[in-house]
Design an enzyme around this catalytic site. Sequence first.
Site, PDB file in Angstrom:
ATOM      1  N   THR A   1     -39.832  25.944 -10.988  1.00  0.00           N
ATOM      2  CA  THR A   1     -40.040  24.630 -10.436  1.00  0.00           C
ATOM      3  C   THR A   1     -40.397  23.816 -11.548  1.00  0.00           C
ATOM      4  O   THR A   1     -40.914  24.300 -12.601  1.00  0.00           O
ATOM      5  CB  THR A   1     -41.323  24.621  -9.433  1.00  0.00           C
TER       6      THR A   1
ATOM      7  N   TYR B   1      -9.429  -6.169  13.262  1.00  0.00           N
ATOM      8  CA  TYR B   1      -8.922  -5.788  12.004  1.00  0.00           C
ATOM      9  C   TYR B   1      -8.663  -6.945  11.029  1.00  0.00           C
ATOM     10  O   TYR B   1      -8.371  -7.965  11.155  1.00  0.00           O
ATOM     11  CB  TYR B   1      -7.164  -5.325  12.394  1.00  0.00           C
TER      12      TYR B   1
ATOM     13  N   SER C   1     -13.557  24.955 -28.675  1.00  0.00           N
ATOM     14  CA  SER C   1     -13.987  23.497 -29.283  1.00  0.00           C
ATOM     15  C   SER C   1     -12.775  23.809 -30.491  1.00  0.00           C
ATOM     16  O   SER C   1     -12.442  24.761 -31.059  1.00  0.00           O
ATOM     17  CB  SER C   1     -15.303  23.654 -30.345  1.00  0.00           C
TER      18      SER C   1
ATOM     19  N   LYS D   1     -17.347  28.514 -30.270  1.00  0.00           N
ATOM     20  CA  LYS D   1     -17.693  27.744 -29.135  1.00  0.00           C
ATOM     21  C   LYS D   1     -16.954  28.364 -27.746  1.00  0.00           C
ATOM     22  O   LYS D   1     -15.739  28.654 -27.999  1.00  0.00           O
ATOM     23  CB  LYS D   1     -17.552  26.323 -29.101  1.00  0.00           C
TER      24      LYS D   1
ATOM     25  N   LYS E   1      -8.182   3.491   1.991  1.00  0.00           N
ATOM     26  CA  LYS E   1      -7.545   4.605   1.840  1.00  0.00           C
ATOM     27  C   LYS E   1      -7.654   5.181   0.461  1.00  0.00           C
ATOM     28  O   LYS E   1      -7.753   6.401   0.449  1.00  0.00           O
ATOM     29  CB  LYS E   1      -5.877   4.166   2.012  1.00  0.00           C
TER      30      LYS E   1
ATOM     31  N   SER F   1       0.904  -1.474  -0.127  1.00  0.00           N
ATOM     32  CA  SER F   1       0.043   0.032  -0.128  1.00  0.00           C
ATOM     33  C   SER F   1       0.776   1.209   0.006  1.00  0.00           C
ATOM     34  O   SER F   1       0.390   2.328  -0.135  1.00  0.00           O
ATOM     35  CB  SER F   1      -0.787  -0.100   1.264  1.00  0.00           C
TER      36      SER F   1
ATOM     37  N   ASN G   1      -2.246  -2.004  13.991  1.00  0.00           N
ATOM     38  CA  ASN G   1      -3.385  -1.853  13.668  1.00  0.00           C
ATOM     39  C   ASN G   1      -3.813  -0.605  14.407  1.00  0.00           C
ATOM     40  O   ASN G   1      -4.893   0.279  13.869  1.00  0.00           O
ATOM     41  CB  ASN G   1      -4.071  -3.034  14.278  1.00  0.00           C
TER      42      ASN G   1
ATOM     43  N   GLU H   1     -19.011  21.028 -16.484  1.00  0.00           N
ATOM     44  CA  GLU H   1     -19.370  19.550 -16.829  1.00  0.00           C
ATOM     45  C   GLU H   1     -18.677  18.548 -15.990  1.00  0.00           C
ATOM     46  O   GLU H   1     -19.197  17.486 -15.375  1.00  0.00           O
ATOM     47  CB  GLU H   1     -19.251  19.590 -18.106  1.00  0.00           C
TER      48      GLU H   1
HETATM   49  N1  ARG Z   1      -1.217  -1.175   5.367  1.00  0.00           N
HETATM   50  C1  ARG Z   1      -2.006  -1.630   6.646  1.00  0.00           C
HETATM   51  C2  ARG Z   1      -3.452  -0.818   6.387  1.00  0.00           C
HETATM   52  O1  ARG Z   1      -3.316   0.081   5.854  1.00  0.00           O
HETATM   53  C3  ARG Z   1      -1.602  -1.322   7.719  1.00  0.00           C
HETATM   54  C4  ARG Z   1      -1.995  -2.174   8.806  1.00  0.00           C
HETATM   55  C5  ARG Z   1      -1.420  -3.746   8.657  1.00  0.00           C
HETATM   56  N2  ARG Z   1      -1.786  -4.495   9.742  1.00  0.00           N
HETATM   57  C6  ARG Z   1      -1.756  -5.852   9.765  1.00  0.00           C
HETATM   58  N3  ARG Z   1      -1.956  -6.470  10.764  1.00  0.00           N
HETATM   59  N4  ARG Z   1      -1.017  -6.421   8.421  1.00  0.00           N
HETATM   60  O2  ARG Z   1      -4.550  -1.418   7.047  1.00  0.00           O
END
Ligand code: ARG
Length: 460
Positions: free
Chosen positions: A157, A319, A279, A285, A327, A25, A112, A292
Amino acid sequence: MGEKKLWGGRFKESTNELVEEFTESVSYDKRLAPFDIAGSVAHVKMLEKQGILKPEEAERIITGLNKILKEIEEGKFRWKKELEDVHMNIEKRLIEKIGPVGGKLHTGRSRNDQVATDVRLYVRHEIEEVLKLLKRLRLAFLKQAEENLGVVMPGYTHLQIAQPVLYSHHMLAYYWMFKRDADRFQDTLKRVNVSPLGSAALAGTSYPLDREFTARLLGFDGVTRNSMDAVSDRDFVAETIFNCAMVMMHLSRLSEELVLWSTEEFGFINLPDAFCTGSSIMPQKKNPDVSELTRGKTGRVYGDLVAILTILKGLPLTYNRDLQEDKEPLFDALDTVKISLKVNALIVEGMKPKADRMRQQASKGFSLATDVADYLAKKGIPFREAHRVVGEIVAYCLDKGKGLEDLSLEELKQFSDAFEEDVLSLMSVEGSINSRNVIGGTATEQVKAEIERIKEEEEV
Ligand code: ARG
């Protein structure tokens, strides 16, 4: 590949390359770095205060983290996908820089609670930004309202001309949409600004952490009260994206009106040249592309909202790695809403109403018919009856190709004896507007007072 994982102790084989690609990530969560480091610094200060780290250890870790932050800011930091995410990239670099003592940073903490903290700090920061942008947009509507107080236009309306209104009144309707949006973000902040640090992996920690201390250092209003909820709760992410979706919906409605208003057919508004495009084939134009695109981008933010709700719906406590997928929708929604607010504030600041054309349309479509019906009702005719009489007058006008204001008193009297001389003066756009003199109505007096109230509330 090749980097030893921070969690690699129990593994004999190295991670499959495709799996690294699939699970990383860092390519997008690296934007959390400043918040990650702020969270770590606060954590270390607390560990030191609690006697869990020695002062010199804490000092070395904090110095190391600050140097890393500088490397990142200067673009010198080498992000490695094989280190998965922002957290492990930074931790690994810390150990590289200051040696094994860097390994003490993660005492009493898990990724976590760490990631939950980072995302909360990030969202808090972003909401503050969005609030500033919303205010700028609101003030642009306020300025339009104040500077064009005499401008009248048809109110609609069903997109059919209904009753004349002040252009300022129309502008302030948008003011309120974006005011409610700001209130919603403010309310969300209450739920965002709570510290999950100390929840550790899911169950809390055996170290004597002072959770309130870290929370204070990070500017949180308090601490979460259930470690299992704390590491798995992303309600605040969903709420933030929802708020973004609502802003986009409002911007999209505005865009739709600006697109319509800038057509030849409406001709109500001149959009600033700098916000339109031409355009490649038709030289005449001037297209409202920004409006838009704002309308179009609303779709992607709705997508972000559906994504986060769907990611969360099947998750058992606590978790789960699915949560990493929170994200991109979050970042996308905030990025999109911020740039959309910026560009639309500039449009609203720069647009110019075409007062003559609006004035001309304001009395079209028998927009004064309600006023005539009200006139009869005030003379004692039951409103339903008055409504029918005016309906007949409208049919008569359509037949003769006339407007209501073209009728003589004699013609009107054919429909009802109640008509007298005073009806003629009443049949004006300004008369109609100024008769709507209730709180929240379009009468000039009311709109003026409203502008003053808003200026006070916005402290401008
Ligand atoms: N990159 C992970 C996330 O965004 C971080 C937490 C990872 N925790 C784990 N137990 N693998 O959630």
